[in-house]
Motif scaffolding. Structure first.
Motif, PDB file in Angstrom:
ATOM      1  N   HIS A  58       0.904  -1.107   0.028  1.00  0.00           N
ATOM      2  CA  HIS A  58      -0.072   0.062   0.116  1.00  0.00           C
ATOM      3  C   HIS A  58       0.910   1.353   0.198  1.00  0.00           C
ATOM      4  CE1 HIS A  58      -3.411   2.468   0.726  1.00  0.00           C
ATOM      5  NE2 HIS A  58      -2.687   3.243   1.567  1.00  0.00           N
ATOM      6  N   SER A  63      -2.000   7.440  -3.448  1.00  0.00           N
ATOM      7  CA  SER A  63      -3.000   7.624  -2.826  1.00  0.00           C
ATOM      8  C   SER A  63      -3.508   9.010  -2.631  1.00  0.00           C
ATOM      9  CB  SER A  63      -3.151   6.872  -1.617  1.00  0.00           C
ATOM     10  OG  SER A  63      -1.958   7.707  -0.789  1.00  0.00           O
ATOM     11  N   ASP A  65      -4.919  10.058   0.214  1.00  0.00           N
ATOM     12  CA  ASP A  65      -5.322  10.364   1.690  1.00  0.00           C
ATOM     13  C   ASP A  65      -4.937  11.710   2.252  1.00  0.00           C
ATOM     14  OD1 ASP A  65      -6.203   7.611   1.645  1.00  0.00           O
ATOM     15  OD2 ASP A  65      -4.198   6.883   2.562  1.00  0.00           O
TER      16      ASP A  65
END
Length: 647
Positions: A58, A63, A65
């Protein structure tokens, strides 16, 4: 500039932004780069990788986030954690989002169809945005009254947002002064950050530092005794009421003999400059002004050259060898669409650093005044070179051939430069916004520096976080310039406005991420940057209204031109009202608020303690005791008390 050049510029900038932001999101998840992307949190002894930690796979995937975390940060959290200055800075981005979202809706729904159908004759100009701009409206058309109505709405909406933000900032400033002063914010200790200290070595290092510090204090005391008295002093009063009365009153019949003002925050003081005589400061100001003028004139050369690249169609007629670009498919679009704005941004990147260097020579006794001066110089440099010179040089290069044959039409052609340069400013906003903010959050310079240090002079040493304060002087002027461009083109070329919305949205999440994870608060002025931002927006509104007066005249609508004059007068009167109503609140603490704070302190029994804290906080650095405490928040980082009093 043709449509394909605009599309190529947009594609390159969007592609680079996606690539850079994806790379940033991956590097941010790697503990190895925590000293770059979590400098503030490490300084505060916070663990940025607290459980539950993401899996190794991950962490290697891009991402969003960090965007979600930035959007969730509230104004109250920013105010409590970072102070009013940072909150005012964030509100500047929110102002841009609110303003340009509304203007974009009106422009796309009302003005864009009106402009596109405004003339039955196809525009002869090669500028790709002419069909969607006010230049496509026939001369004398009554449709121009719709543009005048939108101009009035845009101006009044901007003034409403300014008033709203000014009132909120003034109220927050009063609240900030009450809360911060009553909680003994100031401290006179010199701190040593210990985010990466080893416990087994700390005692020995403290002993050595204490011994060295005693020797340094002894030498500095001897130097102070040999020097003359400084022409400045910090006077501590037993009450805020007494300090306010003394600061806001004239102490001598000659106002230049004895000047009093409220003391800046201890962290904000530049101790080296306290020895500068007050009468010499105007000479420094004149010298800096001359240097800025020469710098502006020098940069006129590359700005004009950039416009020559952008005007390929005309340049190819004067300099036929450039037609070789057409031999490679798509190269001409890259050169005319992306390259000019990229080169321009590259040239002006060094301007903020040059201006902050000049402002250091002005003799200001506070960091905040130094940065505000740098902000002002950078902003007006950008307005002169990036806006006006790009406007004028672009129009001259575009129409110089026709001007020789028809010299009587030179004024009208120059006046139409605003709509003719809309495509260039669109590419500039794309480059400055997408690439600029993406590089700001990636910090490639620090990444390179961090890669070089461990393998050279810092081999085998602990990695320390890269602590820097928020560079107001490097961000505010560029955001203000893009605000000016958007306001000027809000009625002229509404197709530009959606790009401004994207610019401010990206800037908001990037800056919020940086203040939460990277930058620290090195001083606090309690919101004094907002009057500067207010001034920049007023300048933009006035330039927009002057531009529309000229455009209405060119479109044979003198009645609309005369109707715009009262609107400009209203804007100037609003600015004067704000100066009377709000500016004193940003410059002074009222006697009423000072009395209220004193009453609260007396009720809590902390009056004497506040006086002792003030005496310690404003002591010369060489007289302060040595401490090794780690601050509980980032507010005391880079304390002004660590600066030496004398060279």
């Amino acid at each position: 500039m043709k449509a394909e050049s605009l599309l190529v510029s947009a594609a390159i900038n969007i592609g680079l932004a996606i690539l850079i932001l994806s790379l940033f999101s991956i590097l941010k998840n790697q503990p190895f780069y925590a000293s770059v992307y979590y400098a503030r949190r490490l300084h505060l002894r916070q663990n940025p990788f607290a459980p539950p930690r993401p899996s190794a796979l991950h962490r290697l995937l891009p991402s969003v986030d960090w965007i979600r975390r930035a959007v969730r940060v509230s104004e109250d959290e920013i105010f409590e954690t970072h102070g009013l200055d940072v909150l005012v800075f964030i509100r500047f981005f929110k102002f841009g989002i609110n303003f340009f979202v509304v203007c974009s809706l009106i422009g796309m729904v009302v003005l864009l169809p009106l402009n596109y159908t405004g003339s039955s004759v196809k525009p002869k100009s090669y500028h790709s945005m002419d069909a969607f701009a006010i230049s496509n409206i026939s001369s004398g058309s009554n449709r121009l009254w719709v543009h005048f109505s939108v101009l009035c709405f845009v101006s009044c909406y901007a003034l409403y947002l300014l008033y709203k933000n000014k009132a909120k900032s003034a109220a927050k400033r009063i609240e900030d002064l009450k809360v911060k002063q009553s909680t003994n914010k100031c401290s006179g200790k010199s701190f040593l950050s210990g985010a990466y200290r080893k416990k087994d070595k700390i005692e020995k290092l403290e002993e050595k530092l204490q011994e060295l510090h005693c020797k340094i204090r002894h030498v500095r005391r001897e130097m102070m005794l040999q020097e003359k008295e400084l022409p400045v002093a910090f006077v501590t009063f037993k009450s805020r009421w007494g300090a306010v009365i003394a600061a806001q009153s004239q102490q001598h019949s000659n106002p230049l003999l004895w000047i009093t003002e409220m003391a800046p925050e201890p962290r904000d003081v530049l101790w080296r400059n306290l020895a500068t005589p007050y009468r010499i400061l105007p000479i420094y100001e004149i010298g800096i002004l001359v240097a800025v003028v020469f710098l502006t004139l020098f940069f006129a050369i590359p700005v004009t050259a950039v416009q020559g690249i952008a005007k390929y169609e005309r340049l190819s007629k004067w300099f036929p060898p450039v037609k070789a670009l057409e031999l490679i498919p798509g190269l001409k679009s890259v050169v005319t669409g992306y390259l000019p704005s990229a080169i321009l941004n590259g040239f002006i990147y060094i301007i903020p650093f040059a201006m902050i260097g000049l402002s250091r020579l002005a003799g200001y006794i506070t960091r905040s005044k130094k940065e505000m001066k740098a902000c002002k110089m950078v902003f007006y440099f950008l307005v002169a070179n990036v806006f006006f010179l790009s406007l004028l040089s672009g129009s001259l290069l575009d129409q110089i051939g026709q001007s020789f044959s028809q010299p009587k039409n030179i004024p009208s052609r120059l006046a139409s430069a605003v709509s003719a340069q809309a495509d260039f400013f669109m590419t500039y906003i794309l480059t400055n916004g997408l690439s600029g903010f993406s590089l700001e959050i990636l910090q490639p310079g620090l990444l390179i520096w961090d890669a070089i240090k461990p393998s050279t002079w810092d081999r085998g040493k602990e990695r320390n976080p890269y602590l820097y304060s928020l560079p107001y002087y490097r961000i505010i002027p560029f955001v203000a310039l893009c605000t000016l461009i958007g306001i000027v083109y809000a009625v002229v070329s509404p197709l530009l406005l959606p790009f401004l919305v994207g610019y401010f949205l990206l800037g908001y999440v990037v800056v919020t991420n940086q203040i939460e994870d990277v930058y620290i608060t090195s001083y606090e002025t309690h919101g004094q940057f907002w009057p500067c931002i207010h001034h920049y927006i007023i300048v933009a509104l006035v330039i927009m209204q002057i531009t529309m007066i000229g455009l209405f005249g060119l479109k044979s609508k003198p009645s609309a031109s005369f109707a715009t004059i009262p609107l400009m007068i209203l804007t100037l009167l609003f600015n004067e009202y704000c100066k009377i109503r709000f500016y004193p609140s940003f410059r002074h603490l009222s006697v009423q608020d000072a009395t209220t704070n004193d009453e609260l302190d007396q009720k809590d029994g902390v009056m004497e303690e506040n006086v002792r804290n003030a005496l310690d906080a404003y002591s010369p650095p060489c007289l302060l005791p040595m401490g090794f405490e780690v601050p509980e928040s980032g507010s005391m980082a880079l304390s002004g008390s660590t600066q030496p009093l004398l060279p």
